[in-house]
Design an enzyme around this catalytic site. Structure first.
Site, PDB file in Angstrom:
ATOM      1  CG  ASP A 456      -1.877  -1.125   1.290  1.00 22.60           C
ATOM      2  OD1 ASP A 456      -1.622  -2.153   0.632  1.00 22.60           O
ATOM      3  OD2 ASP A 456      -2.898  -1.019   1.986  1.00 22.60           O
ATOM      4  CD  GLU A 526      -4.095  -4.889  -2.382  1.00 23.42           C
ATOM      5  OE1 GLU A 526      -2.945  -5.309  -2.194  1.00 23.42           O
ATOM      6  OE2 GLU A 526      -4.861  -4.547  -1.472  1.00 23.42           O
TER       7      GLU A 526
END
Ligand SMILES: *[C@@H]1O[C@H](CO)[C@@H](O)[C@H](O)[C@H]1NC(C)=O
Ligand SMILES: *[C@@H]1O[C@H](CO)[C@@H](O)[C@H](O)[C@H]1NC(C)=O
Ligand SMILES: *[C@@H]1O[C@H](CO)[C@@H](O)[C@H](O)[C@H]1NC(C)=O
Ligand SMILES: *[C@@H]1O[C@H](CO)[C@@H](O)[C@H](O)[C@H]1NC(C)=O
Ligand SMILES: *[C@@H]1O[C@H](CO)[C@@H](O)[C@H](O)[C@H]1NC(C)=O
Ligand SMILES: *[C@@H]1O[C@H](CO)[C@@H](O)[C@H](O)[C@H]1NC(C)=O
Length: 872
Positions: A456, A526
């Site tokens: 992230d 994702e």
């Protein structure tokens, strides 16, 4: 005493080089031992109260698999039992102890202890002497080697590892974010193999291999130079003359000899490079599974001193090129062997207790390839060398990288995580050691697509410097990417070119054909509609009767097997509201689970289709599999049974496909094959009574590895009730082979989205498509004839059947599922050529299934096809 020792003897001579793998451990909590720890590292202590576990296991993973301990997987995975485990026994160190035998050691020999990472850190004692200290041996991936010659002895030795508790907010360890509950022991322990190596005075490091094959070059390459590197170390206090001889084995068996003489000063290390030039048929290129074969080369090296082998090394490698560039839109794009490689991937999860079974992994990889995926993403779950060996052999690409949401992303600029410490000085050293070790493990493997330094969030400048130095030191030959998102990047690396904008929860099929957030453009690292509800036979293995009841009667209730309580994914209400609105309220558990499969099939198919048919460079489905029995984020369940999400993905990820664009109601052809061919597309639309509403057929000009629109079906927008659309792609050259056949249920009013109110995990639906007319009891019944014929399988332990189906009536047979049973249990793993199929009026279709079982029975059931056994 269970003493399991595996000894590999290499080649020749008097001073045989030996590698000893510790084959199992006795473990005990440090709370349960009195006195000094060191005393337990002497031979013949009484370990009758210790638990016997395998060679590599976290504390809880070991205890679950150990025959003599109360932890039982079935009980732990039932309902919310895992949340009731008393964690305090894992808040103290645990001891791992094993005795093993060493051959007679001469004064010239050296014993090296190799640790491949211990969670969270370790002290190690050998025969009463502390040989490793936990202020150095820290980090789950920080594999290090230690010279333990002075503590080792001929005959029986005893090794004792003290593994410390793990806190994934403070330690560079393995966490699962919101995928599943954290294991109660946080993964503490000796999770990877431990081995001892005996060498002469000169040793060789694991090999690294690079080569000059580069398909990005404009002119073809007539030859490829392969370079083999190893660090040659003289451990002794005298200079030595060594001969490093080796053999390069070309696939097919031809060998090339390698030789180099070296003068080695005392106590010094040299990097040796050996080159071999391959030409003509010696150059055999490794391909991803869909595009070609997976030839693998082997190299063996010996370091010889005065005709005595001092050490040996071995590696397997492949020749292929991987590039990662930014296209005109700034999106990351991979190329493999010079061909644009659109990633059709999914996120891989290890076992919740990090247990590793290579046969299970082989099934998981086979499922991934069967679905049509070409890549798995490892987010901080680098597993073991066998994973890469298997991926090399099977032609599955691997996108590896570090984890999000825990200590690995403890940056000051990361405000998304709570309870995570910012890195201290020592963490940079642990990170560098981790990168060195993991890069060393992966370096030679052709399956590697690249390494993501962050997920992230991107690593800070200092960590980036450490990571890059380690990768360079390991001759890392593959792309290095800053992170899996667009949030930022360190100055030393380009923006990642990947996006992480959600969704992770239910969105309608039309979402993927949109032009915002996670829709099908760019590289989505994702993303999914959160699909993956298991079939009932699996749900019953881990949910209580109350859990099962709540699943359909209390749609807004949380479920522990969905996600932990503090996560937005603890709830299924977004999905359940859509299910009720689109297909009608479930009237039983069976009805609910069946409707979940319908929703999941639509969702995964649309996602893979849209990414394949658009100008997208890659998609990683969130996720491939689960770490424990989960209710979502998977394409097959923990018990290895495929479900609606699986067959939807399989229909959407075909190499050559014809797909329905929900956004523009048009038909698109996808071609990601390298084989030449020519296409014929046909579209048929029938209403629920089977009446033909539309028939259209068109030949398509060749489109090299890309996708294009072939015709529009605007008529669908005028539908007042649901109808079925069948698209067929066949080759129309010499033969007439069906490449793809897809059936969609469509309605004039599609779902529509409220994009403005999107969150990081989902985009709300403003209006739901109405498919309630397709619910049970609403369609006229269909009658499907099935004829089963066994066919030969090259593996005699496998059963292969061909099932010829024919819809005998004039109405469609909707969403028909075939299952294989043995003694009432569904057989798993099972490989169906297709499933959850919809047959048009009077249509014939042949399915193939493969599985392993001595007795079997096939059942069939559809929305308007009553459940029955198929005649055999
Ligand atoms: C684990 O528990 C289940 C039921 O809870 C039981 O059927 C099974 O035999 C147990 N397994 C072992 C190895 O004790
Ligand atoms: C958990 O176990 C510890 C001992 O390991 C014990 O002291 C404690 O009371 C237990 N807690 C609960 C809630 O049972
Ligand atoms: C190493 O290889 C060279 C060249 O093939 C050969 O002459 C020599 O005998 C080999 N040495 C050993 C120790 O195997
Ligand atoms: C698919 O792409 C391949 C390779 O780029 C090409 O050779 C082939 O002709 C294409 N097939 C069709 C039918 O467009
Ligand atoms: C292939 O099948 C389609 C549909 O049945 C038909 O229209 C077409 O003419 C066939 N092509 C050849 C080459 O047989
Ligand atoms: C978005 O949500 C806000 C409040 O959460 C609401 O006031 C607003 O009307 C919503 N917008 C749309 C387009 O539904």
């Amino acid at each position: 005493m269970h003493l399991i020792i595996i000894i590999f003897m290499f080649f020749l001579t008097a001073m045989a080089q030996t590698r000893i793998l510790i084959g199992g451990w006795h473990i005990l909590s440090s709370d349960a031992v009195q006195g000094s720890i060191a005393q337990w590292s002497v031979a013949n202590a009484d370990v009758s109260k210790w638990s016997r576990i395998g060679a590599r296991a976290t504390v809880l993973g070991g205890l679950v698999d150990s025959v003599d301990h109360p932890y039982n997987e079935t009980a732990l995975f039932a309902s919310d039992a895992l949340s009731t485990v008393n964690k305090s026994e894992f808040h103290v160190p645990w001891l791992y102890r094993e005795q093993f035998s060493l051959p007679a050691l001469s004064s010239d020999q050296h014993v090296q202890l190799n640790l491949h990472g211990v969670s969270s850190k370790a002290d190690v004692f050998l025969n009463g002497v502390q040989v490793v200290f936990s202020d150095i041996q820290k980090g789950v991936y920080a594999g290090r080697s230690y010279d333990v010659t002075s503590a080792a002895r001929s005959g029986i030795n005893c090794l004792l590892i003290q593994a410390y508790p793990t806190d994934t907010g403070k330690d560079l360890a393995i966490s699962f974010a919101d995928w599943n509950p954290a294991p109660p022991d946080s993964g503490m322990g000796v999770w990877r193999t431990v081995e001892l190596e005996i060498t002469g005075p000169v040793s060789l490091s694991p090999l690294r291999v690079t080569h000059t094959y580069d398909r990005g070059r404009t002119s073809p390459q007539s030859s490829v130079v392969v370079t083999i590197c190893t660090d040659v170390k003289n451990h002794g206090n005298a200079p030595r003359d060594a001969v490093i001889n080796g053999t390069l084995v070309i696939p097919g068996g031809l060998e090339i000899q390698l030789s180099q003489q070296m003068q080695l000063m005392a106590h010094s290390t040299y990097t040796l490079t050996l080159e071999a030039t391959l030409s003509g048929s010696q150059v055999q290129i490794w391909w991803p599974a869909a595009w070609g074969p997976q030839p693998l080369y082997e190299v063996f090296l010996d370091a010889t001193l005065l005709n005595t082998v001092s050490d040996s090394a071995h590696a397997t490698f492949g020749i292929r090129s991987v590039e990662y560039k930014h296209n005109a839109n700034g999106d990351g794009e991979f190329a493999v062997n010079g061909r644009i490689f659109q990633v059709r991937g999914a996120g891989y999860a290890p076992d919740i207790f990090l247990r590793f079974d290579v046969r299970r992994l082989e099934t998981i990889f086979r499922y991934a390839l069967d679905i049509g995926l070409n890549t798995i993403r490892l987010e901080g779950k680098q597993e073991h060398p066998e994973l890469y060996e298997l991926a090399d052999r099977m032609g599955l690409m691997v996108m590896a990288g570090w984890m999000c949401c825990d200590k690995w992303e403890g940056w000051e600029y990361n405000h998304d995580v709570q309870g995570v410490e910012v890195w201290r000085d020592e963490d940079y050293a642990i990170a560098e050691a981790s990168m060195l070790h993991e890069a060393g493990m992966m370096q030679t493997h052709p399956c590697l697509l690249g390494f993501l330094l962050g997920s992230d969030y991107w690593p800070d400048e200092r960590a980036t410097t450490a990571y890059l130095a380690a990768l360079q030191r390991m001759d890392w030959p593959n792309p290095v990417i800053a992170s899996a998102s667009k949030r930022g990047h360190p100055s030393q690396l380009a923006p990642s070119g990947m996006k992480m904008e959600g969704p992770y929860d239910w969105v309608p099929p039309i979402y993927w054909w949109g032009d915002r957030l996670g829709a099908a453009f760019g590289f989505a690292s994702e993303v999914s509609a959160g699909s993956g509800t298991p079939e009932l036979s699996s749900l019953k293995r881990f949910l209580s009767d109350q859990d099962l009841d709540r699943l359909w009667k209390k749609p807004n209730d949380g479920q522990y097997h969905q996600a932990p309580k503090d996560s937005v994914f603890h709830y299924r209400q977004i999905h359940n509201k859509a299910l009720k609105s689109r297909y009608g309220s479930p009237n039983s558990l069976e009805d609910y689970v069946f409707k979940c499969q319908l929703m999941d099939y639509e969702a995964t198919r649309a996602q893979f289709e849209a990414f394949a048919a658009r100008e997208a460079t890659g998609v990683v489905y969130w996720m491939l599999n689960s770490a424990w029995p989960s209710l979502h984020w998977q394409l097959f369940d923990y018990y290895l049974l495929p479900m609606g999400a699986y067959y939807g993905a399989k229909a959407g990820a075909r190499l050559q496909n014809v797909v329905f664009d929900y956004g523009s109601t048009s038909v698109r052809v996808v071609n990601h094959s390298l084989s030449p061919g020519c296409y014929l597309v046909s579209a048929d639309l029938v209403d629920t009574d089977g009446k033909t509403l539309l028939h259209h057929q068109e030949a398509v000009d060749a489109t090299p590895t890309s996708a294009k629109e072939v015709f529009s079906l605007a008529k669908i927008l005028q539908l007042a009730k649901p109808a079925f659309l069948r698209l067929v792609l066949s080759t129309d050259c010499n033969s007439n082979v069906t490449l793809s056949r897809n059936v969609y249920w469509v309605n004039g009013r599609m779902d529509s989205l409220n994009w403005e109110n999107s969150t990081w995990y989902h985009t709300p639906t403003k209006r739901y498509a109405d498919f309630t007319a397709l619910g049970p009891g609403r369609l006229a019944p269909a009658a499907v004839l099935a004829v089963v014929r066994p066919v030969a399988h090259p593996d005699p332990t496998m059963t292969k059947l061909e099932i010829r189906l024919q819809n005998l009536v004039k109405v469609p047979a909707f969403f028909v599922r075939l299952t294989v049973h043995d003694n009432g249990e569904e057989i798993r793993p099972v490989f169906w050529s297709d499933n959850y199929i919809t047959l048009f009026p009077r249509e014939q279709l042949t399915l193939v299934v493969e599985f392993r079982a001595e007795r079997w029975k096939i059942k069939m059931k559809g929305v308007n096809v009553v459940e029955r056994d198929v005649a055999t």
